[in-house]
Scaffold this active site. Structure first.
Site, short mmCIF file in Angstrom:
data_model
loop_
_atom_site.label_atom_id
_atom_site.label_comp_id
_atom_site.label_asym_id
_atom_site.label_seq_id
_atom_site.Cartn_x
_atom_site.Cartn_y
_atom_site.Cartn_z
N HIS A 164 81.49 -15.59 28.98
CA HIS A 164 81.10 -14.38 29.71
C HIS A 164 81.35 -14.61 31.19
CE1 HIS A 164 79.01 -10.54 30.14
NE2 HIS A 164 78.42 -11.05 31.22
N SER A 184 80.98 -7.39 34.06
CA SER A 184 79.84 -7.27 33.16
C SER A 184 79.22 -5.88 33.27
CB SER A 184 78.83 -8.39 33.45
OG SER A 184 77.88 -8.51 32.42
N ASP A 237 82.54 -14.57 23.84
CA ASP A 237 81.51 -14.19 24.81
C ASP A 237 80.16 -14.15 24.09
OD1 ASP A 237 79.75 -12.81 26.54
OD2 ASP A 237 81.37 -11.59 27.37
#
Length: 326
Positions: free
Chosen positions: A297, A141, A269
């Site tokens: 995600h 991320s 996502d």
């Protein structure tokens, strides 16, 4: 599983939201399965401290460096899964904590952000100096975007530090990702979740350095855009949130990367809109794109209920290991 391009979520885990939330809260591995890591405190160039957790390994073993995501740490489930995988492979592993994420408030009048490539570069260089084998790096991320920004900014000098890099669920277009997370149900679920810790941490930083930013604006923030405009941007030399999100995004510069790079993004996502993802024609020849239709995600759970998240770290580590073999 060695390639996430063909990933399909279990039948009992439909949709991007469930594929994001369930693995974070309920999938294996749990905290009780965490491998004991050795913490070390490094003194940063600005005099602050940075905490790094290490998994020791045999001499001349590949050394994997994992950069965590927003408000993450070495205790995040994906970090535990990466550590389990590194142990099984006989690799060394280091998980640096971005400022304020190791459980203790840092000292300097700054925090961390999605484009923090200078911090990433300094950490990787320190590990490269210690390593007696190739260094590999992965980021999840926010950590993935920051790692890609380092590879882009480092240019050809990146080859002197790391053999390959991989980014998972990175918000490579921060403008698109910021708009997505602050909209609709995402704002109710994810933005509220992140701000629950980010605002108190920011206010603690203000107590440490009174007047550092507009405290009232931070207290009133109800979106990540408002928070980044009031806190993240001014602390790190950006003129505002738009300047920050634009300059910190890795997508426009992926063609500059000169070492093998893997970029993994699920097309469902909730944070990273599929329309914002690049095509292979838009990136350099050193960049490999995996864009499965499912995964959420940082999800990619597999197996029967309650699921496991080992497939993603295994696939990423397999790809990194294959680069070493080449």
């Amino acid at each position: 599983m060695t390639d996430l391009r063909s990933y399909r979520a279990p039948w009992w885990l439909p949709g991007g939201h469930l594929q994001t939330i369930w693995p974070t809260l309920f999938a294996q591995p749990r905290a009780s399965q965490a491998i004991k890591l050795v913490r070390e405190r490094w003194r940063a160039p600005d005099g602050d401290f940075i905490d790094i957790d290490h998994l020791p390994g045999p001499d001349y073993a590949p050394w994997l460096v994992l950069f965590h995501g927003l408000e993450g740490s070495s205790a995040s489930r994906y970090a535990i899964a990466f550590a389990q995988g590194a142990l099984a492979r006989g690799w060394r592993l280091s998980i640096p904590h971005f400022r304020g994420c190791s459980g203790e408030l840092n000292l300097a009048p700054r925090s961390y952000h999605s484009g923090d490539f200078q911090e990433v570069g300094w950490l990787l260089a320190r590990i490269r100096d210690r390593a007696d084998a190739p260094v590999l790096a992965a980021g999840v991320s926010l950590g993935g975007n920051a790692l890609l920004r380092w590879a882009e900014e480092a240019g050809r000098s990146a080859t002197e530090i790391a053999r390959a890099v991989a980014a998972v669920s990175a918000p490579i277009d921060l403008v698109a990702a910021g708009a997505a997370i602050d909209s609709g149900v995402n704002r109710l679920i994810y933005t509220r979740h992140f701000l629950r810790t980010m605002i108190p941490n920011a206010l603690a930083k203000w107590q440490q350095h009174p007047g550092l930013f507009d405290r009232e604006l931070v207290q009133r923030a109800t979106t990540l855009r408002e928070f980044d405009d009031a806190f993240t941007a001014p602390l790190h030399g950006f003129t505002g949130v738009d300047d920050y999100w634009t300059r910190a995004s890795s997508k426009p510069h992926l063609h500059k990367i000169t070492i093998p790079a893997l970029v993994v993004n699920a097309r469902n996502d909730p944070f990273v809109p599929a329309v914002s993802l690049p095509t292979q024609d838009e990136v350099g020849e050193m960049v490999t794109l995996w864009q499965p239709d499912e995964g959420g995600h940082v999800g990619f759970a597999t197996g029967p209920w309650p699921g496991r998240i080992a497939a993603m770290p295994e696939a990423v580590s397999d790809w990194l290991g294959a680069v070493l073999e080449r």
